[in-house]
Design an enzyme around this catalytic site. Structure first.
Site, PDB file in Angstrom:
ATOM      1  N   GLY A  11      56.295  48.966  76.595  1.00  9.87           N
ATOM      2  CA  GLY A  11      57.343  49.537  77.441  1.00  9.87           C
ATOM      3  C   GLY A  11      57.934  48.499  78.373  1.00  9.87           C
ATOM      4  O   GLY A  11      58.231  48.781  79.538  1.00  9.87           O
ATOM      5  N   ALA A  12      58.115  47.281  77.862  1.00 10.02           N
ATOM      6  CA  ALA A  12      58.466  46.140  78.719  1.00 10.02           C
ATOM      7  C   ALA A  12      59.957  45.895  78.858  1.00 10.02           C
ATOM      8  O   ALA A  12      60.355  44.947  79.527  1.00 10.02           O
ATOM      9  CB  ALA A  12      57.803  44.876  78.172  1.00 10.02           C
ATOM     10  N   SER A  13      60.790  46.718  78.247  1.00  6.19           N
ATOM     11  CA  SER A  13      62.224  46.426  78.256  1.00  6.19           C
ATOM     12  C   SER A  13      62.962  46.975  79.473  1.00  6.19           C
ATOM     13  O   SER A  13      64.120  46.646  79.695  1.00  6.19           O
ATOM     14  CB  SER A  13      62.878  46.978  76.976  1.00  6.19           C
ATOM     15  OG  SER A  13      62.765  48.391  76.926  1.00  6.19           O
ATOM     16  N   ARG A  14      62.272  47.788  80.278  1.00  7.95           N
ATOM     17  CA  ARG A  14      62.965  48.360  81.443  1.00  7.95           C
ATOM     18  C   ARG A  14      61.941  48.885  82.452  1.00  7.95           C
ATOM     19  O   ARG A  14      60.744  48.937  82.184  1.00  7.95           O
ATOM     20  CB  ARG A  14      63.872  49.512  81.021  1.00  7.95           C
ATOM     21  CG  ARG A  14      63.133  50.654  80.346  1.00  7.95           C
ATOM     22  CD  ARG A  14      64.075  51.760  79.924  1.00  7.95           C
ATOM     23  NE  ARG A  14      63.360  52.895  79.335  1.00  7.95           N
ATOM     24  CZ  ARG A  14      63.925  54.047  79.007  1.00  7.95           C
ATOM     25  NH1 ARG A  14      65.219  54.212  79.186  1.00  7.95           N
ATOM     26  NH2 ARG A  14      63.201  55.021  78.498  1.00  7.95           N
ATOM     27  N   ASN A  89      51.876  50.437  79.221  1.00  2.77           N
ATOM     28  CA  ASN A  89      52.871  51.041  80.100  1.00  2.77           C
ATOM     29  C   ASN A  89      53.823  51.989  79.380  1.00  2.77           C
ATOM     30  O   ASN A  89      54.465  52.818  80.029  1.00  2.77           O
ATOM     31  CB  ASN A  89      53.668  49.920  80.796  1.00  2.77           C
ATOM     32  CG  ASN A  89      54.884  50.447  81.532  1.00  2.77           C
ATOM     33  OD1 ASN A  89      54.756  51.092  82.563  1.00  2.77           O
ATOM     34  ND2 ASN A  89      56.081  50.187  80.991  1.00  2.77           N
ATOM     35  N   SER A 141      49.889  58.102  85.947  1.00  2.06           N
ATOM     36  CA  SER A 141      50.915  58.724  86.775  1.00  2.06           C
ATOM     37  C   SER A 141      50.259  59.642  87.789  1.00  2.06           C
ATOM     38  O   SER A 141      49.138  60.138  87.578  1.00  2.06           O
ATOM     39  CB  SER A 141      51.879  59.541  85.902  1.00  2.06           C
ATOM     40  OG  SER A 141      52.716  60.368  86.691  1.00  2.06           O
ATOM     41  N   TYR A 154      53.421  65.657  79.709  1.00  2.57           N
ATOM     42  CA  TYR A 154      53.385  64.328  80.322  1.00  2.57           C
ATOM     43  C   TYR A 154      52.150  64.184  81.208  1.00  2.57           C
ATOM     44  O   TYR A 154      51.414  63.189  81.122  1.00  2.57           O
ATOM     45  CB  TYR A 154      54.655  64.117  81.141  1.00  2.57           C
ATOM     46  CG  TYR A 154      54.739  62.770  81.828  1.00  2.57           C
ATOM     47  CD1 TYR A 154      55.101  61.636  81.124  1.00  2.57           C
ATOM     48  CD2 TYR A 154      54.475  62.648  83.199  1.00  2.57           C
ATOM     49  CE1 TYR A 154      55.181  60.394  81.758  1.00  2.57           C
ATOM     50  CE2 TYR A 154      54.558  61.420  83.830  1.00  2.57           C
ATOM     51  CZ  TYR A 154      54.913  60.305  83.106  1.00  2.57           C
ATOM     52  OH  TYR A 154      54.990  59.081  83.736  1.00  2.57           O
ATOM     53  N   LYS A 158      48.995  61.582  80.642  1.00  2.16           N
ATOM     54  CA  LYS A 158      48.664  60.581  81.651  1.00  2.16           C
ATOM     55  C   LYS A 158      47.285  60.832  82.256  1.00  2.16           C
ATOM     56  O   LYS A 158      46.582  59.892  82.627  1.00  2.16           O
ATOM     57  CB  LYS A 158      49.743  60.571  82.745  1.00  2.16           C
ATOM     58  CG  LYS A 158      51.100  60.076  82.267  1.00  2.16           C
ATOM     59  CD  LYS A 158      51.038  58.616  81.822  1.00  2.16           C
ATOM     60  CE  LYS A 158      52.400  58.047  81.497  1.00  2.16           C
ATOM     61  NZ  LYS A 158      52.364  56.608  81.180  1.00  2.16           N
ATOM     62  N   ILE A 187      58.845  56.730  91.229  1.00  2.56           N
ATOM     63  CA  ILE A 187      59.325  55.353  91.264  1.00  2.56           C
ATOM     64  C   ILE A 187      60.772  55.320  90.772  1.00  2.56           C
ATOM     65  O   ILE A 187      61.171  56.115  89.912  1.00  2.56           O
ATOM     66  CB  ILE A 187      58.449  54.444  90.363  1.00  2.56           C
ATOM     67  CG1 ILE A 187      56.969  54.611  90.720  1.00  2.56           C
ATOM     68  CG2 ILE A 187      58.866  52.991  90.496  1.00  2.56           C
ATOM     69  CD1 ILE A 187      56.597  54.235  92.123  1.00  2.56           C
TER      70      ILE A 187
END
Length: 244
Positions: A11-14, A89, A141, A154, A158, A187
């Site tokens: 999940g590193a693109s944003r 992530n 989360s 969700y 988590k 966040i």
């Protein structure tokens, strides 16, 4: 982490994942940046990381796909010669009143957030065991701690990551592998931007800081947990002092 290590970030693109990558860049690490669909955004984060002095490469993988997820660590290890840390992530949500959710909506969230992470760790463990200082940090989360109305799948996924963290920490601690999690509150990300302010405000009203957090504040906690230390099998809440 010292010396520079190879770190796989999903999940590193944003959002939080991108901020984690940027915070780790200053350490000169080798970063494997995993994305699901937005290659352009992943390439942009990789360029930012490289400009800061770290080595980075992007890897496409859908965390809901069993084969892609299990094969990802081997692809990363083939490129960098091993894996020293995994930051799990990647995540998604399907919001709505629980009794109106369809079975496929529930399963898609669990498949990506929980099952996908488990498969990723299974694929990564052989490489982490070969590392001098293996580390796992999972991004859970606040919903995984307390549950969130309208986000039951969700929250369940988590919360499952918290259980995985505690179990894996006990299992892998004797092998010298650090395992911990962070539990962010609200966040500033694309996911929370889609929520109506009236849904978020009650949570802010009962938090000590009375504000939404920033991705870089979660990245700071992740960076701390990637360092060698005495913290193990623990979930650090990064939620502005939420009280319930």
């Amino acid at each position: 982490m010292t010396p520079p290590s190879t770190i796989l970030i999903t999940g590193a693109s944003r959002g939080i994942g991108a901020s984690i990558a940027e915070h780790l860049a200053a350490g000169g690490h080798r970063l494997a940046l995993c994305y699901r669909s937005d290659r352009g955004a992943a390439d942009q984060i990789a360029a930012t990381v490289q400009a800061a002095g770290a080595e980075a490469e992007v890897f496409q993988a859908d965390m809901s796909d069993p084969q892609e997820t299990r094969e990802l660590p081997a692809r990363v290890a083939a490129r960098f010669g091993g894996i020293d840390a995994v930051v799990g992530n990647a995540g998604m949500t399907k919001d709505g009143p629980f009794f109106t959710l369809q079975a496929d909506q529930i399963s898609s969230v669990i498949r990506t957030n929980l099952t996908g992470t488990l498969r990723l760790l299974l694929g990564a463990l052989p490489f982490l065991e070969q590392s001098a200082a293996g580390r796992i940090v999972l991004v859970s989360s606040l919903g995984g701690v307390y549950g969130t109305d309208g986000q039951v799948p969700y929250s369940a996924s988590k919360g499952g990551l918290i259980g995985v963290t505690h179990w894996l920490g006990e299992l892998l601690g004797p092998k010298g592998i650090g395992v911990n999690a962070v539990a962010p509150g609200f966040i500033e990300t694309d996911m929370t931007a889609a929520l109506a302010r009236e849904r978020i405000q009650p949570f802010l009203d009962v938090s000590a800081l009375r504000r939404i957090g920033k991705p870089e504040e979660i990245a700071q906690a992740v960076r701390f947990l990637l360092e060698p230390g005495y913290v193990q099998s623990t979930t650090i809440r990064c939620d502005g002092g939420f009280a319930r």
